[in-house]
Each structure stands twice: as structure tokens, then as C-alpha cells.
Design a protein around this motif. Structure first.
Motif, short mmCIF file in Angstrom:
data_model
loop_
_atom_site.label_atom_id
_atom_site.label_comp_id
_atom_site.label_asym_id
_atom_site.label_seq_id
_atom_site.Cartn_x
_atom_site.Cartn_y
_atom_site.Cartn_z
N UNK A 233 1.51 9.74 0.09
CA UNK A 233 1.02 9.38 -1.28
C UNK A 233 -0.41 9.52 -1.42
N UNK A 234 -1.05 8.74 -0.53
CA UNK A 234 -2.51 8.66 -0.57
C UNK A 234 -3.22 10.16 -0.49
N UNK A 235 -2.48 10.79 0.48
CA UNK A 235 -3.01 12.32 0.75
C UNK A 235 -2.93 13.10 -0.65
N UNK B 294 0.73 -1.32 0.16
CA UNK B 294 -0.10 0.08 0.10
C UNK B 294 0.81 1.37 0.12
N UNK B 295 0.49 2.43 -0.82
CA UNK B 295 1.25 3.55 -0.69
C UNK B 295 1.16 3.99 0.60
N UNK B 296 2.36 5.02 0.87
CA UNK B 296 2.28 5.74 2.34
C UNK B 296 1.09 6.64 2.37
N UNK C 239 -0.36 3.09 6.50
CA UNK C 239 -1.90 2.74 6.68
C UNK C 239 -2.61 3.13 5.72
N UNK C 240 -3.94 2.88 5.78
CA UNK C 240 -4.73 3.46 4.94
C UNK C 240 -5.19 4.78 5.09
N UNK C 241 -5.66 5.77 4.24
CA UNK C 241 -5.99 7.15 4.47
C UNK C 241 -7.36 7.35 3.83
#
Length: 316
Positions: free
Chosen positions: A6-8, A1-3, A257-259
Motif C-alpha cells: 500500500x505504501x509503494x 501502519x499500511x502494508x 514495516x515502513x517503506x
């Protein structure tokens, strides 16, 4: 999973809250900001010394008055560092008008025009610069004048809805509501309350402003600022922009983790917004002890850092 960082970036424009060019190169934000407080933090680094020395030397050529020389030197130092940063980011660089001018419309406008001129001397157009101004009534009125001239403004030290409403009505390009400083006030005033997570009053303030802007179709960008922890940032995922310190950016980059996206534009409201006149603005601010105290404190702190930077430049 991307950091989480990166998700933000997939849902929010990330801005670096630092004047450290090396950190900006590493973190690769869209936008960046600089002000006397941030310049002070990096002033002792060797790569900045030539920029600061050049700033005071040119300022001494501009004026014989010592106080004016130092004020001019701060302008030039901020723009010099801002210009360096501008080369490594694709978006805006925010540069601050002296906090000492927060209650002077004319002086704020003149200072903003000067900063834009200094950027233009370095080949940087006004389309790449945000002039940062405190969200006093006078600051907002100055921004209204500047926006009509095509000079984009970032209204900072914003703590309450009347400031946000007045900024939107003035057509400002961007506002910087302060999250962490609001939390600081409430933790001091009511230390036994649970101010974590979704209860964070700074988070709630930005969420309210964001939804108000989207409901009424305002184009002013909402950029949450002044974070104390990554939890505040996560609860504002989806905000137009978030300006984040390198330390918190690094924490987000290390978190796998998931954001989840929290803020999303809502359908336009049929209700018309209610513009604020000066008397109403001042009354509503007067009734908000947190906003009144934090605005005054912020202006004083920024002015004190301006004095420190002037003193440093005077020694070069």
C-alpha cells in the motif's frame, strides 16, 4: 501502519507481472503484462482453454501455412488474454511482439500493427495497449516508427545505459530495465562479492537510468522489472513503475514495516544528452559483456517459449 504494498502504491505505479487473471483481480494493479512465457504458465487452467482454442481456430482460417497459423494463433491468444485482463485493470496491458523478430524492423512494425488491430477488433483502443519489443537497435528503431503512429511501446530486455538512452531518444512510451537478470549475471561472474541491498547491480542500473531520464527531461516511463526479492523492489521505491510477480506482491502486502521512498525526480540538468548513432550503440553494447549476454539469452528464452506455446496451440 499500511502494508509495504500500500505504501509503494503511494509513490510508484504497481504493475502485475503475470497473465493470471484471477491473481490480477486479487492484487488490483494499475497495469499488467502478458507474453508467450506468461501465457504458457496459465495455459493449463480451464478458464483459458476456450480462449486458446478460439485463437487457433481463427488462425487456421487466416492462413493455410502451418507456421503462419501458429504465429497468428500466438498473437490471438496473447490478445485474447490481454483483453480479459484489460477489463479488470484501469491502465495499460503490455503485449509482446515475437522475440524472433528482434532484429527485423519491418516485421516488428507489421506485427505491432497486427496486435493493435486485434485489440481494436475486441473494442480496445491503442491508448490502452503497450506493444512490448526487445531493446535491440532494430527494436528501438521499430518503436520509433510505431510511436509516431500513435502506437505506444514498452521496450523490454533492457540491461544497459545505451539501450536506455536510445529508447528515450526514440520517444518510446516505456522501458523495462531488468533488475534480477543483471544480478544473476554478476552473482555468477563474481560469486564472492556482496551484491545485496544498495550494492545490487540491477538496482543500481535502474537508479542510474531513472536519474538520467529525470535530469534530461525525458518523458519515457521507467518500469523496473525482473525482481528476485522484495529488497530490490524496496530500493527502487519511487520509480515511475515497477512490474512485480504475484508472489512478491503478496510478500509486500503481508509486510507491515515502513517503506521509504528512494527515487525522487531531480532538478533538470543544464547538460544536453548525447544521442547515440547505431555504431556507437553497438560498440557500447559490445563493451558490456553482461548486457550483451543477457540480451541474447533473453531473446533466445522468449523465442523458445514462443515455440512451446505454438506447439501447445497446435495440439488443440
Amino acid at each position: 501502519m499500511p502494508s509495504k504494498l500500500e505504501q509503494l502504491r503511494q509513490m510508484t505505479v504497481v504493475v502485475a507481472d503475470t497473465g493470471d487473471i484471477d491473481a490480477i483481480r486479487d492484487l488490483q494493479p494499475q497495469d499488467a503484462t502478458t507474453n508467450p512465457s506468461l501465457v504458457l504458465k496459465v495455459a493449463d487452467k480451464p478458464q483459458y482453454q476456450p480462449l486458446l482454442k478460439e485463437a487457433i481456430e481463427k488462425a487456421r482460417q487466416e492462413s493455410l501455412d502451418l507456421a503462419q497459423q501458429l504465429a497468428y494463433a500466438v498473437d490471438r491468444a496473447s490478445v485474447a488474454i490481454g483483453a480479459e485482463i484489460n477489463q479488470v485493470i484501469p491502465g495499460y496491458i503490455s503485449t509482446e511482439v515475437s522475440a524472433k523478430l528482434s532484429f527485423d524492423i519491418r516485421a516488428t512494425v507489421e506485427k505491432a500493427r497486427r496486435l493493435i488491430h486485434l485489440y481494436q477488433e475486441k473494442g480496445i483502443g491503442r491508448d490502452r495497449v503497450l506493444i512490448k519489443i526487445a531493446s535491440t537497435w532494430e527494436g528501438i528503431k521499430a518503436a520509433e516508427i510505431l510511436e509516431k503512429e500513435g502506437i505506444h511501446c514498452n521496450l523490454t530486455l533492457l540491461f544497459a545505459m545505451p539501450q536506455a538512452v536510445a529508447c528515450a531518444e526514440a520517444g518510446t512510451t516505456l522501458i523495462s530495465p531488468f533488475v534480477g537478470r543483471i544480478l544473476d549475471w554478476y552473482k555468477t561472474a563474481q560469486p564472492n562479492e556482496d551484491w545485496s541491498g544498495a550494492n545490487d547491480p540491477g538496482v543500481c542500473s535502474v537508479q542510474k537510468i531513472y536519474q538520467y531520464y529525470k535530469e534530461h527531461g525525458y518523458q519515457t516511463i521507467v518500469m523496473g522489472a525482473s525482481f528476485r526479492n522484495t529488497d530490490e523492489i524496496e530500493h527502487l521505491a519511487g520509480c515511475d513503475r515497477l512490474t512485480i510477480s504475484p508472489a512478491l506482491l503478496e510478500q509486500l502486502a503481508a509486510d507491515q514495516g515502513e517503506l521509504k521512498q528512494v527515487l525522487k525526480p531531480e532538478a533538470a540538468s543544464s547538460q544536453q544528452p548525447q544521442p547515440l548513432d547505431e555504431a556507437t550503440f553497438r560498440w557500447q553494447m559490445n563493451q558490456d559483456a553482461m548486457a550483451t549476454e543477457k540480451l541474447a539469452q533473453g531473446i533466445s528464452q522468449f523465442a523458445a517459449d514462443q515455440d512451446k506455446l505454438e506447439a501447445l496451440l497446435a495440439q488443440l
